[in-house]
Design a protein around this motif. Structure first.
Motif, mmCIF file in Angstrom:
data_model
loop_
_atom_site.group_PDB
_atom_site.id
_atom_site.type_symbol
_atom_site.label_atom_id
_atom_site.label_comp_id
_atom_site.label_asym_id
_atom_site.label_seq_id
_atom_site.Cartn_x
_atom_site.Cartn_y
_atom_site.Cartn_z
ATOM 1 N N ASN A 177 0.785 -1.249 0.000
ATOM 2 C CA ASN A 177 0.000 0.000 0.000
ATOM 3 C C ASN A 177 0.809 1.288 0.000
ATOM 4 O O ASN A 177 0.257 2.366 0.200
ATOM 5 C CB ASN A 177 -0.984 0.045 1.186
ATOM 6 C CG ASN A 177 -2.045 -1.015 1.036
ATOM 7 O OD1 ASN A 177 -2.558 -1.228 -0.064
ATOM 8 N ND2 ASN A 177 -2.357 -1.704 2.111
ATOM 9 N N GLY A 179 2.181 2.337 -2.631
ATOM 10 C CA GLY A 179 1.945 2.919 -3.966
ATOM 11 C C GLY A 179 2.760 2.278 -5.072
ATOM 12 O O GLY A 179 2.960 2.875 -6.133
ATOM 13 N N LYS A 180 3.200 1.051 -4.865
ATOM 14 C CA LYS A 180 4.067 0.387 -5.866
ATOM 15 C C LYS A 180 3.344 0.173 -7.190
ATOM 16 O O LYS A 180 3.861 0.511 -8.245
ATOM 17 C CB LYS A 180 4.598 -0.959 -5.326
ATOM 18 C CG LYS A 180 5.491 -0.802 -4.101
ATOM 19 C CD LYS A 180 6.103 -2.116 -3.675
ATOM 20 C CE LYS A 180 5.072 -3.143 -3.243
ATOM 21 N NZ LYS A 180 4.328 -2.732 -2.026
ATOM 22 N N SER A 181 2.146 -0.403 -7.101
ATOM 23 C CA SER A 181 1.480 -0.710 -8.373
ATOM 24 C C SER A 181 0.993 0.565 -9.050
ATOM 25 O O SER A 181 0.986 0.665 -10.274
ATOM 26 C CB SER A 181 0.345 -1.705 -8.167
ATOM 27 O OG SER A 181 -0.598 -1.187 -7.285
ATOM 28 N N THR A 182 0.618 1.572 -8.239
ATOM 29 C CA THR A 182 0.236 2.855 -8.841
ATOM 30 C C THR A 182 1.429 3.444 -9.596
ATOM 31 O O THR A 182 1.306 3.904 -10.730
ATOM 32 C CB THR A 182 -0.215 3.848 -7.743
ATOM 33 O OG1 THR A 182 -1.184 3.199 -6.927
ATOM 34 C CG2 THR A 182 -0.808 5.096 -8.341
ATOM 35 N N ASN A 288 6.850 8.600 -1.505
ATOM 36 C CA ASN A 288 5.608 8.748 -2.266
ATOM 37 C C ASN A 288 4.534 9.421 -1.411
ATOM 38 O O ASN A 288 4.688 9.555 -0.196
ATOM 39 C CB ASN A 288 5.146 7.361 -2.741
ATOM 40 C CG ASN A 288 4.010 7.446 -3.740
ATOM 41 O OD1 ASN A 288 3.916 8.404 -4.509
ATOM 42 N ND2 ASN A 288 3.136 6.445 -3.732
ATOM 43 N N ASP A 291 1.827 14.422 -1.587
ATOM 44 C CA ASP A 291 0.650 15.289 -1.658
ATOM 45 C C ASP A 291 -0.174 15.248 -0.373
ATOM 46 O O ASP A 291 -0.919 16.173 -0.082
ATOM 47 C CB ASP A 291 -0.233 14.897 -2.866
ATOM 48 C CG ASP A 291 -0.576 13.414 -2.879
ATOM 49 O OD1 ASP A 291 0.362 12.591 -2.745
ATOM 50 O OD2 ASP A 291 -1.762 13.065 -2.994
ATOM 51 N N SER A 316 4.740 11.978 -6.120
ATOM 52 C CA SER A 316 3.361 11.566 -5.891
ATOM 53 C C SER A 316 2.934 10.780 -7.117
ATOM 54 O O SER A 316 2.800 11.351 -8.202
ATOM 55 C CB SER A 316 2.451 12.781 -5.683
ATOM 56 O OG SER A 316 1.097 12.344 -5.790
ATOM 57 N N ALA A 317 2.760 9.504 -6.914
ATOM 58 C CA ALA A 317 2.348 8.663 -8.043
ATOM 59 C C ALA A 317 0.962 9.080 -8.503
ATOM 60 O O ALA A 317 0.585 8.877 -9.645
ATOM 61 C CB ALA A 317 2.365 7.194 -7.640
ATOM 62 N N LEU A 318 0.230 9.712 -7.565
ATOM 63 C CA LEU A 318 -1.146 10.082 -7.877
ATOM 64 C C LEU A 318 -1.235 11.341 -8.737
ATOM 65 O O LEU A 318 -1.958 11.364 -9.723
ATOM 66 C CB LEU A 318 -1.924 10.276 -6.572
ATOM 67 C CG LEU A 318 -3.401 9.907 -6.611
ATOM 68 C CD1 LEU A 318 -3.597 8.470 -7.035
ATOM 69 C CD2 LEU A 318 -4.034 10.160 -5.246
HETATM 70 P P1 GDP Z 1 0.986 -1.137 -3.414
HETATM 71 O O1 GDP Z 1 0.315 -2.118 -2.526
HETATM 72 O O2 GDP Z 1 2.298 -0.713 -2.885
HETATM 73 O O3 GDP Z 1 1.041 -1.546 -4.853
HETATM 74 O O4 GDP Z 1 0.086 0.207 -3.340
HETATM 75 P P2 GDP Z 1 -1.016 0.759 -4.363
HETATM 76 O O5 GDP Z 1 -0.368 1.264 -5.604
HETATM 77 O O6 GDP Z 1 -2.110 -0.201 -4.488
HETATM 78 O O7 GDP Z 1 -1.510 2.055 -3.574
HETATM 79 C C1 GDP Z 1 -2.174 1.959 -2.322
HETATM 80 C C2 GDP Z 1 -3.090 3.152 -2.163
HETATM 81 O O8 GDP Z 1 -2.335 4.367 -2.121
HETATM 82 C C3 GDP Z 1 -4.059 3.308 -3.310
HETATM 83 O O9 GDP Z 1 -5.323 3.666 -2.782
HETATM 84 C C4 GDP Z 1 -3.483 4.444 -4.139
HETATM 85 O O10 GDP Z 1 -4.464 5.175 -4.833
HETATM 86 C C5 GDP Z 1 -2.829 5.282 -3.069
HETATM 87 N N1 GDP Z 1 -1.710 6.074 -3.603
HETATM 88 C C6 GDP Z 1 -0.672 5.640 -4.333
HETATM 89 N N2 GDP Z 1 0.162 6.638 -4.628
HETATM 90 C C7 GDP Z 1 -0.361 7.761 -4.052
HETATM 91 C C8 GDP Z 1 0.066 9.133 -3.979
HETATM 92 O O11 GDP Z 1 1.088 9.564 -4.518
HETATM 93 N N3 GDP Z 1 -0.736 9.987 -3.280
HETATM 94 C C9 GDP Z 1 -1.874 9.583 -2.666
HETATM 95 N N4 GDP Z 1 -2.590 10.489 -2.011
HETATM 96 N N5 GDP Z 1 -2.284 8.296 -2.720
HETATM 97 C C10 GDP Z 1 -1.543 7.411 -3.389
#
Ligand code: GDP
Length: 357
Positions: A177, A179-182, A288, A291, A316-318
């Motif tokens: 969580n 943000g790896k996959s994002t 990450n 924001d 910020s990946a978002l």
């Molecule tokens: P993973 O488990 O590491 O692959 O994490 P995900 O990519 O699934 O991200 C987990 C949550 O964090 C999701 O709800 C994303 O939308 C959120 N997220 C990822 N990157 C960012 C970011 O840069 N800013 C914010 N606010 N949320 C983010």
């Protein structure tokens, strides 16, 4: 590169192979219209049965050998993964036994076809043919365990991940969580493919991006580089270490917002472990979710990263902040490796060209 075991066929059991060959032999014999007197007719029919059985079995086993790569010939990444899944010695021994069966059946075929050809009595011909059947069945039953083992091995090996071993690869690490996959999705602008990977139920996500005509591969490894290695069993560790043969650069992600559910101390602990294990690789450390993260927490993580001699990067990946800089850093680190690889390929081509002159 494709999964090296992709073409490995389903392995029939000993009984299935025997049944199949014997059925085919009967079918061939009943379709035959032999010529000549009763003796010549019997001879043709029995010889056809013997040849058919031998051909069906040998074709089947040869196909298995031809389409199964030896573990030792595989690139190191696959070799190491295969070692986590199957016992390499047993695997090779079983393949050798199959090879033995092919040769033995070929010899029996020649011996019995000859005996039948010299026989003058139809009853004796049929007795010889039955004897041949019995000996072939014995040979196949001798390798029954090997066939079973190879089929089990096939069922796990066909799920090895499909990754391009020639592309420079970035491996993303960090707690769940963060943000790896994002990040993978925004970096690679494509729908990442999910490749299966031993010991993770989710598989790994593979994406690619292109920059200045060079391609890069990015891999997100859910379930692998997201909890301490010290908590893993031996086999899981090996599946993780196999990534070393794949990755050129590690991008480690912190989530200073702690929305991922892991406090910063835990995140720094995981980082320490992965940094120690993959220390020979260049690391890019990103923070990450800047924001939504507190400036104070961001600073805490940044100070920690700097204490390791690394320069952290806020992203910020978002909303896209810092992503261009991240790509720039990745390329800066990977490009010399790509160019080195390109140089080697060119030298090899040149040598080939000179040798041909
Ligand atoms: P993973 O488990 O590491 O692959 O994490 P995900 O990519 O699934 O991200 C987990 C949550 O964090 C999701 O709800 C994303 O939308 C959120 N997220 C990822 N990157 C960012 C970011 O840069 N800013 C914010 N606010 N949320 C983010």
């Amino acid at each position: 590169m494709r999964n090296p075991f992709e073409k490995m066929p389903t392995v029939l059991t000993a009984d299935e192979i025997i049944d199949k060959a014997f059925r085919r032999a009967e079918k061939a014999a009943s379709a035959l219209t032999p010529k000549g007197g009763p003796r010549a007719k019997a001879r043709q029919r029995e010889e056809l049965r013997i040849r058919t059985i031998s051909n069906v079995i040998r074709d089947n086993l040869k196909k298995l050998l031809d389409r199964t790569p030896g573990v030792s010939e595989l690139p190191p990444f696959y070799r190491e993964l295969v070692d986590t899944l199957v016992d390499r010695d047993q695997f090779h021994r079983s393949l050798a036994h199959v090879n033995w069966a092919i040769k033995t059946i070929r010899n029996l075929e020649q011996r019995y076809a000859e005996k039948i050809r010299y026989s003058r009595d139809p009853d004796e011909m049929s007795r010889l043919r039955r004897q041949f059947y019995g000996r072939v069945a014995d040979v196949i039953r001798d390798i029954a365990d090997d066939l079973e083992y190879l089929n089990q091995a096939r069922n796990v090996l066909k799920d090895l991940p499909v990754v391009d071993l020639n592309l420079p690869t970035v491996v993303i690490a960090g707690h769940p969580n963060v943000g790896k996959s994002t990040l993978l999705r925004v970096l690679t602008n494509a729908r990442p493919e999910v490749a299966s990977y031993p010991f993770t139920t989710k598989g790994i996500n593979v994406g690619q991006f292109e920059e200045h005509y060079l391609k890069y591969q990015v891999i997100d490894t859910p379930g692998l580089l997201d909890r301490p290695l010290s908590e893993r069993n031996e086999v899981e560790r090996q599946a993780i270490l196999a990534l070393k043969h794949l990755g050129k650069v590690i991008v480690y992600i912190f989530d200073p917002s702690e929305y991922c559910g892991y406090p910063i101390e835990e995140q720094t602990h995981l980082f320490e472990e992965i940094y120690a294990e993959f220390g020979e690789f260049p690391f890019i450390v990103v923070l990450n979710k800047v924001d939504i993260a507190d400036e104070e927490k961001i600073k805490t993580v940044e100070n920690f990263v700097r204490s390791k001699g690394l320069e952290p990067l806020r992203i910020s990946a978002l909303n896209g902040e810092g992503l261009d800089e991240l790509k720039r850093r990745v390329i800066e680190l990977v490009k010399p490796m790509v160019e080195e690889q390109a140089r080697k390929i060119m030298e090899k081509e040149l040598r080939k060209y000179r040798d041909e002159l």
